[in-house]
Design an enzyme around this catalytic site. Sequence first.
Site, short mmCIF file in Angstrom:
data_model
loop_
_atom_site.label_atom_id
_atom_site.label_comp_id
_atom_site.label_asym_id
_atom_site.label_seq_id
_atom_site.Cartn_x
_atom_site.Cartn_y
_atom_site.Cartn_z
CE1 TYR A 64 -4.42 -1.19 0.83
CE2 TYR A 64 -3.13 -3.06 1.35
CZ TYR A 64 -4.42 -2.93 1.07
OH TYR A 64 -4.90 -3.22 1.32
CE1 TYR B 16 -2.85 -6.75 3.78
CE2 TYR B 16 -3.24 -6.10 1.42
CZ TYR B 16 -3.19 -6.16 2.77
OH TYR B 16 -4.15 -5.60 3.61
NE ARG C 231 -7.12 -9.90 4.96
CZ ARG C 231 -7.86 -9.52 3.96
NH1 ARG C 231 -8.23 -7.71 4.31
NH2 ARG C 231 -9.21 -9.74 4.08
CG HIS D 196 -7.80 -7.25 0.34
ND1 HIS D 196 -6.56 -7.67 0.32
CD2 HIS D 196 -8.64 -6.47 0.28
CE1 HIS D 196 -6.10 -7.35 1.10
NE2 HIS D 196 -7.13 -5.96 1.95
CG HIS E 34 -9.74 -1.92 1.48
ND1 HIS E 34 -10.29 -2.78 3.10
CD2 HIS E 34 -7.70 -2.38 1.57
CE1 HIS E 34 -9.44 -3.75 3.60
NE2 HIS E 34 -7.78 -3.48 2.46
#
Lengths: 245, 199
Positions: free
Chosen positions: A111, A150, A160, A163, A165
């Site tokens: 991120y 990740y 995770r 995905h 959000h």
Amino acid sequence: MSKTPDLGPLIPRNRAIHPVPYDPDYKTSVARSPNLPLLSMESTPSEEHGPTFGHNALGALDNNLILNWTRGAAPAVGERILMHGRVLDELGRPVPETLIEIWQANAGGRYRHKKDTYFAPLDPNFGGCGRTITDAEGRYQFLTIRPGAYPWPNRANDWRPMHIHVSVFGRSFGQRLITQMYFEGDPLIDHCPIAATIKDRAQLDRLVAPLDMAHSRPLDFLAYKFDIVLRGRRQTMFENKLEGM
Amino acid sequence: MVQKLDNLIETASQTAGPYVHIGLMPTYAGNAGAYEQEIGVSPIEEGAQGEVIEIVGSVFDGTGWALRDAMIESWQPDAAGKFPGQPDADPKVTGLCRFAADAESGEFTLRTVKPGPVPHRTGGMQAPHITLWIVARGINIGLNTRIYFEDEDNSADPLLARIEQKPRVDTLIAKKTGPGQYRFDIRLQGDGETVFLDL
Ligand SMILES: [Fe+3]
């Protein structure tokens, strides 16, 4: 514009179809979940009104995450995908003119956030956020890249799944929802303690976007379809309760 | 067999995670300029009617630690109790604010105008309040609560009246700390746990 009639109170939330607040397998939830029951009450104007957003608040590239970080100068690295769908309410009516915001990791699973220190590199051409407003039929679309899976500090080896959000406003503040879209066929979904906070398997399956070849564009991008359902509002002719009844 | 209800089921919530700010508060996340105009930067514009107030507080977890990664949204009417879009609403009140704790102090500040009372469906008025929605890593479904004010008459408010354990009413009331200044802490769990709402 087909304005949804906003009449009665919000339909009470069925909390059984949502994740459990306390789940020891998702360690952070242990100290962040209320111990005491929520106070239930019929919605009031405070929850039935909600902010509205005009198209003029948005930039032309806001729903194109491949190009928005560089303002069109250079595309992001990754598998190009179209994320699209509709926003409906529980009564099946489209929710038009509502703001959808998304954020995600880059193709390597990193991120662009000052607190993300995963050693997958940042993509200089990818910011990782986008937003759009649904049309009169509740439709929306984003062009983006497929986010990488990740690892994260929870149990010894938790990852995770891929995905995105998703944040949606609806028309009432009481409809406010943040969720995550997963991808069809990702084997990590069944290992993810955050996905597993949803105990109703059918509800988790509804967060998994199917590959949508009909909306894929040859030699350009694959499409994934993700419909979102928000709380509805009751409509009845018997809404004005007489005192004492 | 019976007739089929064709209602849909609400999409399940998922945690906003630790990086919610890159999507909803890019400048806070270190990504200033991601959007030309961010959403919910302030609930009021210059010239809004009413008393300008500041509410300072923290969101504490069950261990007493102030969260640094929560994101809060507030939603409110103007000083006369009108929501944006209602007839005669103050055009300088947009009503929505997004805010987060300072990384050093763990404190947030909400600067706004004090809202007016809002009617209730069963008749009567609700005491002035601000609606809050809290999301963070570890919060699997956003938490709803309200800020009421110590220096308002809260005695006839229908929501506060429904709280059976009267000491818990206090968890929804901002304490006055000076002219136009209030303190409002949110406790997610344990001692002094905030009353959260299923509205
Ligand atoms: Fe994530």
